[in-house]
Write an enzyme that holds these catalytic residues in place. Sequence first.
Site, PDB file in Angstrom:
ATOM      1  N   PHE A 146     -23.509   8.729   7.832  1.00  0.00           N
ATOM      2  CA  PHE A 146     -24.941   8.959   7.684  1.00  0.00           C
ATOM      3  C   PHE A 146     -25.300   8.701   6.232  1.00  0.00           C
ATOM      4  O   PHE A 146     -24.966   9.486   5.340  1.00  0.00           O
ATOM      5  CB  PHE A 146     -25.371  10.371   8.074  1.00  0.00           C
ATOM      6  CG  PHE A 146     -26.861  10.546   7.972  1.00  0.00           C
ATOM      7  CD1 PHE A 146     -27.682  10.132   9.001  1.00  0.00           C
ATOM      8  CD2 PHE A 146     -27.438  11.073   6.829  1.00  0.00           C
ATOM      9  CE1 PHE A 146     -29.063  10.247   8.902  1.00  0.00           C
ATOM     10  CE2 PHE A 146     -28.814  11.191   6.715  1.00  0.00           C
ATOM     11  CZ  PHE A 146     -29.629  10.783   7.751  1.00  0.00           C
ATOM     12  N   ASP A 231     -20.685   7.788  -1.509  1.00  0.00           N
ATOM     13  CA  ASP A 231     -21.955   8.466  -1.243  1.00  0.00           C
ATOM     14  C   ASP A 231     -21.722   9.969  -1.369  1.00  0.00           C
ATOM     15  O   ASP A 231     -21.272  10.620  -0.427  1.00  0.00           O
ATOM     16  CB  ASP A 231     -22.442   8.090   0.155  1.00  0.00           C
ATOM     17  CG  ASP A 231     -23.781   8.755   0.502  1.00  0.00           C
ATOM     18  OD1 ASP A 231     -24.165   9.715  -0.180  1.00  0.00           O
ATOM     19  OD2 ASP A 231     -24.414   8.318   1.483  1.00  0.00           O
ATOM     20  N   LYS A 260     -30.402  14.634  -3.441  1.00  0.00           N
ATOM     21  CA  LYS A 260     -30.539  16.013  -2.971  1.00  0.00           C
ATOM     22  C   LYS A 260     -30.522  17.023  -4.123  1.00  0.00           C
ATOM     23  O   LYS A 260     -31.536  17.253  -4.760  1.00  0.00           O
ATOM     24  CB  LYS A 260     -29.489  16.306  -1.910  1.00  0.00           C
ATOM     25  CG  LYS A 260     -29.689  15.476  -0.639  1.00  0.00           C
ATOM     26  CD  LYS A 260     -28.869  15.949   0.499  1.00  0.00           C
ATOM     27  CE  LYS A 260     -29.036  15.065   1.734  1.00  0.00           C
ATOM     28  NZ  LYS A 260     -30.397  15.071   2.306  1.00  0.00           N
TER      29      LYS A 260
END
Length: 406
Positions: A146, A231, A260
């Site tokens: 994801f 990531d 984030k």
Amino acid sequence: MIIDDLTLTPKALADAERWTAHNYHPLPVVIAEAEGAWVTDVDGRRYLDCLAGYSALNFGHRHPALIAAAHAQLDRLTLTSRAFVHDQFAAFCKGLAELCGQDLVLPMNTGAEAVETAIKVSRAWGYRVKGVGTGRAHIIVADGNFHGRTTTIVSFSTDADARNDFGPYTPGFTVVPYGDLAAMAAAITEDTVAVLIEPIQGEAGVLVPPPGYLRGVRALCTERNVLFVADEIQSGLGRTGATFACDHEDVRPDLVLLGKALGGGIVPVSAVAGRRDVLGVLRPGEHGSTFGGNPLACAVATEVVHLLATGEFQRRSATLGARLHAGLTGLIGKGVITVRGRGLWAGVDIDPALMTGRRACELLLEQGVLVKDTHGSTIRIAPPLTVTEDDIDFALGRLAAVLSSP
């Protein structure tokens, strides 16, 4: 004051349903205030936040140092665009580069933008440095990944909900099994420019790869002249008990993707950090973002870097994470099948014969704990790194109660 009878929640939920598209399936709670690891809904009910904005709130809600940095910058300057240089920019880029052990930083806004940036940089590096033929650049990714929801990113997703009906899909990607070095080695060709993986797969259920996998990816990429792109948008910035998940195997990627928590739960901030000979392939005008690296974002993110530089939050994640995982492991056979994760991050597989992951989240909501499900029977637990031992014990106790009397 806590109100026994809900009065505002039903209408707020109905209004949201009436006016918003169905891109999420939220739990039936409407949050109005928050402090630290706890949130309060519109009817005064308090909940322990064990999702932390999918790691965007690593430092809790409204951390005083981050709020102060935002307030101070709001009174001075919020946006200039990158047509000019502002006085917060260099300090942020320098601090983040040093935290990452890299040479350069390219700030953006969202995690998906960071991933898209890395794809473009990897392809440009392949053409301009490695010598790959025009239009032939190829990137290897892992199944269960994801990385975001842009049309290019969903082109290499294996999640039907993220991918179906959004084609035609962008070519240039090969998917291999996560954790399988042999499959990755077999997929690399002379046109491969990068391997893009999550050091721990979050959306897939907090999947931790086999020991030595990240070191193996690093060695393989070095041997075959391929970029290792990590990531760390969910796994980085203290979540796993280290600054980055790659740190657990002493691995330094060629490009690190962050987002984030970099915005401190206040503003969207993302970045790509990397070697000068990789990020340096970009030329003026080839890539940009109106809000990327804006003064407000840089001021907040610089304070995030300062918080992480102390090591306090990494230590809290490691210590409290051990308590969390010990408690969750104790529930195996009592409604829990498997527990995975690292630091203050756990994927918990609920016995599907007992209930779905969604039902577990709904029951925990009633008990004052917020978590989120994924892939049917799995719930994800990722509280802010500011939680206390009592908070962890509260969440574990509520989960045990839900599992014992569904």
